[in-house]
Design a protein around this motif. Sequence first.
Motif, PDB file in Angstrom:
ATOM      1  N   SER A 179       9.020  -1.819  15.824  1.00 35.67           N
ATOM      2  CA  SER A 179       8.200  -1.159  16.838  1.00 35.67           C
ATOM      3  C   SER A 179       6.756  -0.958  16.401  1.00 35.67           C
ATOM      4  N   LEU A 180       6.504  -1.005  15.096  1.00 35.47           N
ATOM      5  CA  LEU A 180       5.142  -0.835  14.610  1.00 35.47           C
ATOM      6  C   LEU A 180       4.358  -2.148  14.613  1.00 35.47           C
ATOM      7  N   GLY A 181       5.005  -3.245  15.024  1.00 35.36           N
ATOM      8  CA  GLY A 181       4.332  -4.527  15.118  1.00 35.36           C
ATOM      9  C   GLY A 181       4.085  -5.188  13.774  1.00 35.36           C
ATOM     10  N   ARG A 182       4.794  -4.740  12.735  1.00 38.61           N
ATOM     11  CA  ARG A 182       4.570  -5.282  11.389  1.00 38.61           C
ATOM     12  C   ARG A 182       5.490  -6.456  11.075  1.00 38.61           C
ATOM     13  N   ASP A 183       6.375  -6.793  11.989  1.00 32.50           N
ATOM     14  CA  ASP A 183       7.260  -7.947  11.843  1.00 32.50           C
ATOM     15  C   ASP A 183       8.193  -7.808  10.643  1.00 32.50           C
ATOM     16  N   GLU A 205      -3.599  -5.216  11.445  1.00 28.65           N
ATOM     17  CA  GLU A 205      -2.277  -5.829  11.606  1.00 28.65           C
ATOM     18  C   GLU A 205      -1.672  -6.099  10.230  1.00 28.65           C
ATOM     19  N   SER A 206      -0.367  -6.270  10.177  1.00 26.14           N
ATOM     20  CA  SER A 206       0.248  -6.622   8.903  1.00 26.14           C
ATOM     21  C   SER A 206      -0.111  -8.062   8.555  1.00 26.14           C
ATOM     22  N   VAL A 207      -0.211  -8.330   7.267  1.00 22.25           N
ATOM     23  CA  VAL A 207      -0.488  -9.691   6.814  1.00 22.25           C
ATOM     24  C   VAL A 207       0.608 -10.622   7.321  1.00 22.25           C
ATOM     25  N   ASN A 208       1.831 -10.132   7.340  1.00 24.68           N
ATOM     26  CA  ASN A 208       2.972 -10.922   7.801  1.00 24.68           C
ATOM     27  C   ASN A 208       2.783 -11.378   9.251  1.00 24.68           C
ATOM     28  N   THR A 209       2.403 -10.465  10.134  1.00 29.62           N
ATOM     29  CA  THR A 209       2.225 -10.850  11.537  1.00 29.62           C
ATOM     30  C   THR A 209       1.024 -11.767  11.700  1.00 29.62           C
ATOM     31  N   ALA A 210      -0.031 -11.536  10.906  1.00 28.68           N
ATOM     32  CA  ALA A 210      -1.203 -12.410  10.975  1.00 28.68           C
ATOM     33  C   ALA A 210      -0.823 -13.827  10.569  1.00 28.68           C
ATOM     34  N   GLN A 236      -1.766  -4.269   5.273  1.00 30.64           N
ATOM     35  CA  GLN A 236      -2.546  -4.414   6.503  1.00 30.64           C
ATOM     36  C   GLN A 236      -3.863  -5.124   6.212  1.00 30.64           C
ATOM     37  N   VAL A 237      -4.277  -5.944   7.148  1.00 34.70           N
ATOM     38  CA  VAL A 237      -5.510  -6.710   7.020  1.00 34.70           C
ATOM     39  C   VAL A 237      -6.712  -5.783   7.167  1.00 34.70           C
ATOM     40  N   ALA A 261      -8.296  -9.990   3.227  1.00 37.01           N
ATOM     41  CA  ALA A 261      -8.350  -8.923   2.229  1.00 37.01           C
ATOM     42  C   ALA A 261      -7.517  -7.806   2.835  1.00 37.01           C
ATOM     43  N   ALA A 262      -6.608  -7.236   2.049  1.00 36.46           N
ATOM     44  CA  ALA A 262      -5.646  -6.279   2.608  1.00 36.46           C
ATOM     45  C   ALA A 262      -5.366  -5.136   1.636  1.00 36.46           C
ATOM     46  N   VAL A 263      -4.892  -4.025   2.189  1.00 35.36           N
ATOM     47  CA  VAL A 263      -4.393  -2.884   1.403  1.00 35.36           C
ATOM     48  C   VAL A 263      -3.012  -2.544   1.942  1.00 35.36           C
ATOM     49  N   LYS A 264      -2.280  -1.770   1.172  1.00 38.96           N
ATOM     50  CA  LYS A 264      -0.956  -1.340   1.632  1.00 38.96           C
ATOM     51  C   LYS A 264      -1.114  -0.386   2.809  1.00 38.96           C
ATOM     52  N   PHE A 265      -0.154  -0.418   3.729  1.00 36.98           N
ATOM     53  CA  PHE A 265      -0.171   0.542   4.828  1.00 36.98           C
ATOM     54  C   PHE A 265      -0.160   1.943   4.236  1.00 36.98           C
ATOM     55  N   GLY A 266      -0.936   2.833   4.812  1.00 43.01           N
ATOM     56  CA  GLY A 266      -1.080   4.190   4.298  1.00 43.01           C
ATOM     57  C   GLY A 266      -2.321   4.336   3.446  1.00 43.01           C
ATOM     58  N   GLU A 267      -2.911   3.220   3.002  1.00 43.93           N
ATOM     59  CA  GLU A 267      -4.160   3.242   2.246  1.00 43.93           C
ATOM     60  C   GLU A 267      -5.295   2.925   3.196  1.00 43.93           C
ATOM     61  N   SER A 268      -6.498   3.367   2.845  1.00 44.06           N
ATOM     62  CA  SER A 268      -7.680   3.082   3.669  1.00 44.06           C
ATOM     63  C   SER A 268      -8.344   1.805   3.208  1.00 44.06           C
ATOM     64  N   CYS A 269      -8.819   1.053   4.169  1.00 45.67           N
ATOM     65  CA  CYS A 269      -9.598  -0.153   3.837  1.00 45.67           C
ATOM     66  C   CYS A 269     -10.925   0.287   3.238  1.00 45.67           C
ATOM     67  N   PRO A 270     -11.405  -0.444   2.220  1.00 47.80           N
ATOM     68  CA  PRO A 270     -12.708  -0.090   1.625  1.00 47.80           C
ATOM     69  C   PRO A 270     -13.859  -0.387   2.581  1.00 47.80           C
TER      70      PRO A 270
END
Length: 189
Positions: free
Chosen positions: A62-66, A126-131, A160-161, A180-189
């Motif tokens: 449901s979160l669209g992360r595949d 989006e998740s890297v997986n779905t991308a 997440q991308v 370039a990605a970070v784990k979900f729950g982390e902020s993108c730089p």
Amino acid sequence: MLVIGGLGTACAVNTTGGGSASGNAKTGGTTKTVPRFIGMGLQSAQDAAQKQGFYSLKSHDSLGRDRHQILDRDWKVCSQNVKAGTTASTATRLDFGAVKVDETCPAKDRSAPAKAHGTMPNFKGESVNTARHALDSGTSVTVNDASGKGRYVLIESNWQVCSQKPPAGTKLSGQPVEFAAVKFGESCP
């Protein structure tokens, strides 16, 4: 199993000696009222659906992360494609939107991004997986840890991308793609 049909009805004859069943050929089975599955554990919802005669079952993130629901007991149902209380053929495919038990259901079920058809979509968030799955299967994809920690991106549905090359709107013509990605729950730089 041998299926014999005629003028609006079908009869499935079990050739292994287990009996027969009949239903409507247009709907593919008998009709039942669809229960409310939202809020149930995914495994419990699947068991309850089968108990009612619904065997064509599917689930998605449901979160669209595949993410794949490998252990159904670790997931809970947030949405269902057929509204509870609706009468439907037992041949109807029920699709459960689910999240991990310790996660909050989203306000709206998110599906994975649509396939990229000639133009680079905006994958930020989006998740890297779905991308990766939205791109042509022959596309070369490189994923780097945007945090600067140099971590390996092993389970792409957990990342997440943050940025992408080429940018959204660019015509895709077989060029490599970088995320370039970070784990979900982390902020993108």
